[in-house]
Design a protein around this motif. Structure first.
Motif, PDB file in Angstrom:
ATOM      1  N   TYR A 324      11.553  -1.755   7.999  1.00 21.98           N
ATOM      2  CA  TYR A 324      11.022  -0.383   7.172  1.00 21.98           C
ATOM      3  C   TYR A 324      11.711  -0.403   6.165  1.00 21.98           C
ATOM      4  O   TYR A 324      10.861   0.950   5.023  1.00 21.98           O
ATOM      5  CB  TYR A 324      11.038   0.445   8.517  1.00 21.98           C
ATOM      6  N   LEU A 325      13.345  -0.065   5.673  1.00 19.99           N
ATOM      7  CA  LEU A 325      13.064   0.431   4.655  1.00 19.99           C
ATOM      8  C   LEU A 325      13.132  -0.520   3.089  1.00 19.99           C
ATOM      9  O   LEU A 325      12.698   0.240   1.978  1.00 19.99           O
ATOM     10  CB  LEU A 325      14.988  -0.130   4.272  1.00 19.99           C
ATOM     11  N   ASN A 326      13.266  -1.567   3.779  1.00 21.67           N
ATOM     12  CA  ASN A 326      11.870  -2.262   2.521  1.00 21.67           C
ATOM     13  C   ASN A 326      10.943  -1.717   2.086  1.00 21.67           C
ATOM     14  O   ASN A 326      10.015  -2.473   1.241  1.00 21.67           O
ATOM     15  CB  ASN A 326      12.804  -3.627   2.177  1.00 21.67           C
ATOM     16  N   ASN A 327      10.475  -1.778   3.464  1.00 24.87           N
ATOM     17  CA  ASN A 327       8.873  -1.105   2.986  1.00 24.87           C
ATOM     18  C   ASN A 327       8.473   0.054   3.520  1.00 24.87           C
ATOM     19  O   ASN A 327       7.368   0.908   4.089  1.00 24.87           O
ATOM     20  CB  ASN A 327       7.957  -1.560   3.688  1.00 24.87           C
ATOM     21  N   GLN A 328       9.177   0.638   3.071  1.00 26.73           N
ATOM     22  CA  GLN A 328       8.465   2.232   2.216  1.00 26.73           C
ATOM     23  C   GLN A 328       7.508   2.103   2.271  1.00 26.73           C
ATOM     24  O   GLN A 328       6.801   3.250   2.451  1.00 26.73           O
ATOM     25  CB  GLN A 328       9.315   2.943   2.125  1.00 26.73           C
ATOM     26  N   GLY A 329       6.387   1.779   1.479  1.00 28.50           N
ATOM     27  CA  GLY A 329       5.700   1.814   0.659  1.00 28.50           C
ATOM     28  C   GLY A 329       4.548   1.963   2.313  1.00 28.50           C
ATOM     29  O   GLY A 329       3.368   2.194   2.266  1.00 28.50           O
ATOM     30  N   TRP A 330       4.644   0.699   2.608  1.00 27.89           N
ATOM     31  CA  TRP A 330       3.929   0.846   4.047  1.00 27.89           C
ATOM     32  C   TRP A 330       3.982   1.568   5.137  1.00 27.89           C
ATOM     33  O   TRP A 330       3.271   2.234   5.686  1.00 27.89           O
ATOM     34  CB  TRP A 330       4.494  -0.573   5.297  1.00 27.89           C
ATOM     35  N   LEU A 331       4.796   2.230   5.359  1.00 30.90           N
ATOM     36  CA  LEU A 331       5.284   3.424   5.836  1.00 30.90           C
ATOM     37  C   LEU A 331       4.605   4.828   5.476  1.00 30.90           C
ATOM     38  O   LEU A 331       3.852   5.520   5.910  1.00 30.90           O
ATOM     39  CB  LEU A 331       6.578   3.808   6.057  1.00 30.90           C
ATOM     40  N   ASN A 333       1.765   4.658   3.886  1.00 30.03           N
ATOM     41  CA  ASN A 333       0.652   4.415   3.759  1.00 30.03           C
ATOM     42  C   ASN A 333       0.159   5.006   5.565  1.00 30.03           C
ATOM     43  O   ASN A 333      -1.105   5.690   5.302  1.00 30.03           O
ATOM     44  CB  ASN A 333      -0.014   2.969   3.219  1.00 30.03           C
ATOM     45  N   VAL A 334       0.886   4.701   6.718  1.00 28.19           N
ATOM     46  CA  VAL A 334       0.368   4.445   7.278  1.00 28.19           C
ATOM     47  C   VAL A 334       1.014   6.135   7.895  1.00 28.19           C
ATOM     48  O   VAL A 334      -0.359   6.332   8.722  1.00 28.19           O
ATOM     49  CB  VAL A 334       1.791   3.581   8.369  1.00 28.19           C
ATOM     50  N   THR A 335       1.662   7.072   7.532  1.00 27.47           N
ATOM     51  CA  THR A 335       2.013   8.275   7.888  1.00 27.47           C
ATOM     52  C   THR A 335       0.322   8.587   7.028  1.00 27.47           C
ATOM     53  O   THR A 335       0.207   9.821   7.674  1.00 27.47           O
ATOM     54  CB  THR A 335       3.468   8.457   7.552  1.00 27.47           C
ATOM     55  N   SER A 336       0.355   8.689   5.690  1.00 28.65           N
ATOM     56  CA  SER A 336      -0.053   9.614   4.356  1.00 28.65           C
ATOM     57  C   SER A 336      -1.450   9.435   5.396  1.00 28.65           C
ATOM     58  O   SER A 336      -2.987   9.896   5.025  1.00 28.65           O
ATOM     59  CB  SER A 336       0.108   9.527   3.637  1.00 28.65           C
ATOM     60  N   GLY A 337      -1.597   8.205   6.234  1.00 26.75           N
ATOM     61  CA  GLY A 337      -3.875   7.761   6.422  1.00 26.75           C
ATOM     62  C   GLY A 337      -4.018   7.296   4.853  1.00 26.75           C
ATOM     63  O   GLY A 337      -5.358   6.184   5.157  1.00 26.75           O
ATOM     64  N   ASN A 338      -3.228   6.407   3.966  1.00 24.54           N
ATOM     65  CA  ASN A 338      -3.880   5.621   2.832  1.00 24.54           C
ATOM     66  C   ASN A 338      -4.102   4.690   2.846  1.00 24.54           C
ATOM     67  O   ASN A 338      -5.202   4.051   2.857  1.00 24.54           O
ATOM     68  CB  ASN A 338      -2.791   5.805   1.535  1.00 24.54           C
ATOM     69  N   TYR A 339      -3.934   3.917   4.540  1.00 24.25           N
ATOM     70  CA  TYR A 339      -4.462   2.667   4.340  1.00 24.25           C
ATOM     71  C   TYR A 339      -5.166   2.383   4.979  1.00 24.25           C
ATOM     72  O   TYR A 339      -5.970   1.332   4.737  1.00 24.25           O
ATOM     73  CB  TYR A 339      -3.386   2.356   5.480  1.00 24.25           C
ATOM     74  N   GLN A 340      -5.905   3.455   5.424  1.00 19.01           N
ATOM     75  CA  GLN A 340      -7.210   3.594   6.181  1.00 19.01           C
ATOM     76  C   GLN A 340      -8.474   3.508   4.263  1.00 19.01           C
ATOM     77  O   GLN A 340      -9.597   2.100   4.729  1.00 19.01           O
ATOM     78  CB  GLN A 340      -8.056   4.708   6.448  1.00 19.01           C
ATOM     79  N   LYS A 341      -7.925   3.006   3.190  1.00 19.46           N
ATOM     80  CA  LYS A 341      -8.719   2.604   2.754  1.00 19.46           C
ATOM     81  C   LYS A 341      -8.891   1.513   1.646  1.00 19.46           C
ATOM     82  O   LYS A 341      -9.577   1.343   1.086  1.00 19.46           O
ATOM     83  CB  LYS A 341      -8.085   3.889   1.245  1.00 19.46           C
ATOM     84  N   TYR A 342      -7.693   0.947   2.836  1.00 19.28           N
ATOM     85  CA  TYR A 342      -7.572  -0.693   1.654  1.00 19.28           C
ATOM     86  C   TYR A 342      -8.385  -1.531   2.547  1.00 19.28           C
ATOM     87  O   TYR A 342      -9.164  -2.741   1.585  1.00 19.28           O
ATOM     88  CB  TYR A 342      -5.926  -1.146   2.683  1.00 19.28           C
ATOM     89  N   TYR A 343      -8.636  -1.010   3.172  1.00 19.83           N
ATOM     90  CA  TYR A 343     -10.136  -1.921   3.759  1.00 19.83           C
ATOM     91  C   TYR A 343     -11.607  -1.874   2.868  1.00 19.83           C
ATOM     92  O   TYR A 343     -12.404  -2.761   2.302  1.00 19.83           O
ATOM     93  CB  TYR A 343     -10.722  -1.468   5.737  1.00 19.83           C
ATOM     94  N   GLN A 344     -11.636  -0.586   2.719  1.00 23.36           N
ATOM     95  CA  GLN A 344     -13.060  -0.227   1.422  1.00 23.36           C
ATOM     96  C   GLN A 344     -12.779  -1.302   0.002  1.00 23.36           C
ATOM     97  O   GLN A 344     -12.924  -2.065  -0.502  1.00 23.36           O
ATOM     98  CB  GLN A 344     -12.811   1.458   1.305  1.00 23.36           C
ATOM     99  N   GLU A 345     -11.286  -1.355  -0.171  1.00 21.35           N
ATOM    100  CA  GLU A 345     -11.002  -1.689  -1.308  1.00 21.35           C
ATOM    101  C   GLU A 345     -11.222  -3.261  -1.379  1.00 21.35           C
ATOM    102  O   GLU A 345     -11.134  -3.890  -2.251  1.00 21.35           O
ATOM    103  CB  GLU A 345      -9.076  -1.155  -1.521  1.00 21.35           C
ATOM    104  N   MET A 346     -10.265  -3.429  -0.166  1.00 23.74           N
ATOM    105  CA  MET A 346     -10.204  -5.439   0.472  1.00 23.74           C
ATOM    106  C   MET A 346     -11.376  -5.674   0.229  1.00 23.74           C
ATOM    107  O   MET A 346     -11.880  -6.984   0.297  1.00 23.74           O
ATOM    108  CB  MET A 346      -8.918  -5.778   0.808  1.00 23.74           C
ATOM    109  N   TYR A 347     -12.690  -5.005   1.120  1.00 24.89           N
ATOM    110  CA  TYR A 347     -13.781  -5.632   1.141  1.00 24.89           C
ATOM    111  C   TYR A 347     -15.082  -5.137   1.574  1.00 24.89           C
ATOM    112  O   TYR A 347     -16.020  -5.534   1.754  1.00 24.89           O
ATOM    113  CB  TYR A 347     -13.218  -5.417   3.733  1.00 24.89           C
TER     114      TYR A 347
END
Ligand code: NAD
Ligand code: TYD
Length: 350
Positions: A324-331, A333-347
Motif C-alpha cells: 500500500y505504501l508503494n502503491n499510493q497512486g492506487w490508493l 485513485n480508489v479513495t478519490s474514485g478516479n479508478y472508475q475512469k480507467y475502464y473508459q480509458e482502457m476499454y
C-alpha cells in the motif's frame, strides 16, 4: 481452449484468482465478468489484461437474460463465482442490494449454467466462493468445520448463506456439479480501503483517526489473499463435486492487537517514532450484530490436498503494508474514485 468464467474478477480476491489462472493456465481462456461497482477496479489486472487468454466482460449478474445470452454464446465449461457485495457495514445500510446481487445474481448464474450444460455434467463445474461468516459467531473456544450449522447474523452473511444454499440445492435437485468453499477474512494487496486493514493503513498514512468498533475484542482469522487464490485453484481442479471446503489461516487476532501491530509496522516503514500512530486509535460505537469471533478449521483441506498458508501473519502484514505504501497512486485513485475512469480509458474504444 477450455473456457472458464470468473465473476467479480476486478475485485480484491477475484483479481488474484484471475491473475493466477491466466498466468498458470495458458490453455484456458479466462473470462472476467464484472459490473465494476465501486469495488471493481481494472487497474488491479493491468499486468495481465493484454494476455491472449484473458477477456474482460462488463456485465451485471443481476441481469438473468444477459447471463443466459453470455453462457449460450461462450459455452463456459467452468464457473468460479466471486462477484458479490462484500462489506458488512454496507449490508447494514443497504440490505436489499445484497439480496439482489448475492442471492438473485447467484441464482441467475446457476440457471444459465444449468441451461447450457443441460445434464451433460462431464468436465463441468460451478465453484462458489463463500465466507466463514455464514456460520455465525463463536464464543471464546471452538472452530467452524464443514459440518457447522449456518447461523448468519448480518445481511451480508445472510445473503451469502442463502446463495450457498441455492448452489447446494441445484446440485442436489438437478445434479449440477458444484463446490462451495467458505474462507476466513482475507488481507493483502488490492483490497478496497473500506475493510479493516487497508482502511487503517490509509488512515495511518494520512494521520486520520482509526475507528475501532466496540472494545476491539472481536476476533478474526486472517489469510493472505494469494493463499486463498491457491486454495481455490487446488479445490477447483481436485475437489469432489458436491463437497464443501473450509479455508482459513489458523491465525486468530483480536482486532485491537492486530491494529497495534499494524501501527507498529507502518510507523517503522514511514520512519515514525514507535507508538506514534497508536494515538490515532479511537473507540467508536460497535457495529450492530457484530460477530464476536470467527475461527476456521481447515483440517480437511490440509489433509486432502496438503494445502497450508504460505506466510506467517507478521510477514504477510509487512508485505501488505509495503504494497500500500508503494502503491499510493492506487490508493489515491480508489479513495478519490478516479479508478472508475480507467475502464473508459482502457476499454472505451474497444
Ligand atoms: P470485492 O468487494 O473486493 O469485489 C467484488 C467484485 O464483484 C467487484 O469487482 C465488483 O465490481 C463485482 N460485482 C459486485 N456486484 C456485481 C454484479 N452485480 N455483477 C457483476 N459483478 C459484480 O469482494 P472480495 O473481498 O474480493 O470478495 C470476493 C468474494 O469472496 C465474495 O463473494 C465474498 O463474499 C467472498 N469472500 C470474501 C472474503 C474477504 O475477506 N474479503 C472472505 C471470504 C469470502
Ligand atoms: P471487516 O474488514 O469489515 O471484515 P468483516 O466484518 O467481514 O470481518 O472488519 C474486520 C473486523 O474489524 C470486524 O470485527 C469489524 C472491525 N472493524 C473496526 O473495528 N473498524 C472499522 O473501521 C472496520 C472497517 C472494521
Amino acid at each position: 481452449m477450455k473456457k472458464i468464467l470468473i465473476t467479480g474478477g476486478a475485485g480484491f480476491i477475484g483479481s488474484h484468482v484471475v491473475r493466477l489462472f491466466v498466468n498458470k493456465y495458458p490453455d484456458y481462456m479466462i473470462y472476467n465478468l464484472d459490473k465494476l461497482t465501486y469495488a471493481g477496479n481494472l487497474e488491479n489486472l493491468k499486468d495481465i489484461d493484454k494476455k491472449p487468454n484473458y477477456k474482460f466482460v462488463l456485465s451485471d449478474i443481476k441481469n438473468g437474460e444477459s447471463m443466459l445470452e453470455l453462457f449460450k454464446k461462450e459455452q463456459f465449461e467452468g464457473v468460479i463465482h466471486l462477484a458479490a457485495e462484500s462489506h458488512v457495514d454496507r449490508s447494514i445500510s443497504h440490505p436489499t442490494e445484497f439480496v439482489m446481487t448475492n442471492v438473485i445474481g447467484t441464482v441467475n448464474l446457476l440457471n444459465a449454467a444449468k441451461f447450457i450444460w443441460n445434464g451433460n455434467w462431464e468436465g463441468k463445474l460451478f465453484y462458489h466462493v463463500s465466507t466463514d461468516e455464514v456460520y455465525g459467531t463463536l464464543g471464546k473456544t471452538g472452530f467452524f468445520t464443514e459440518e457447522t450449522a449456518y447461523d448468519p447474523h448480518s445481511p451480508y452473511s445472510a445473503s451469502k448463506a442463502s446463495s450457498d444454499h441455492f448452489v447446494r440445492a441445484y446440485h442436489d435437485t438437478y445434479g449440477l456439479p458444484s463446490i462451495v468453499s467458505n474462507c476466513s477474512n482475507n488481507y493483502g494487496p488490492n483490497q478496497f480501503p473500506e475493510k479493516l486493514i487497508p482502511l487503517f493503513i490509509n488512515n495511518i498514512c494520512h494521520n486520520k483517526p482509526l475507528p475501532v468498533y466496540g472494545k476491539g475484542y472481536n476476533v478474526r482469522d486472517w489469510l493472505y489473499v494469494v493463499d486463498h487464490a491457491a486454495a481455490i485453484d487446488l479445490i477447483y481442479h481436485t475437489g469432489n463435486k458436491g463437497e464443501t471446503f473450509n479455508i482459513g489461516g489458523n491465525n486468530e487476532w483480536r482486532n485491537i492487537d492486530l491494529i497495534k501491530l499494524l501501527c507498529k509496522i507502518t510507523d517503522k516503514k514511514l520512519g515514525r517514532e514507535p507508538h506514534t500512530s497508536e494515538k490515532l486509535i479511537t473507540y467508536v460505537t460497535d457495529r450492530a450484530g457484530h460477530d464476536l469471533r470467527y475461527a476456521i478449521d481447515s483440517f480437511k483441506l490440509q489433509k486432502e490436498f496438503g494445502w497450508k498458508p504460505s506466510l506467517r501473519f507478521e510477514e504477510g502484514l509487512e508485505k501488505t503494508v509495503k504494497w500500500y505504501l508503494n502503491n499510493q497512486g492506487w490508493l489515491n485513485n480508489v479513495t478519490s474514485g478516479n479508478y472508475q475512469k480507467y475502464y473508459q480509458e482502457m476499454y472505451g474504444n474497444r
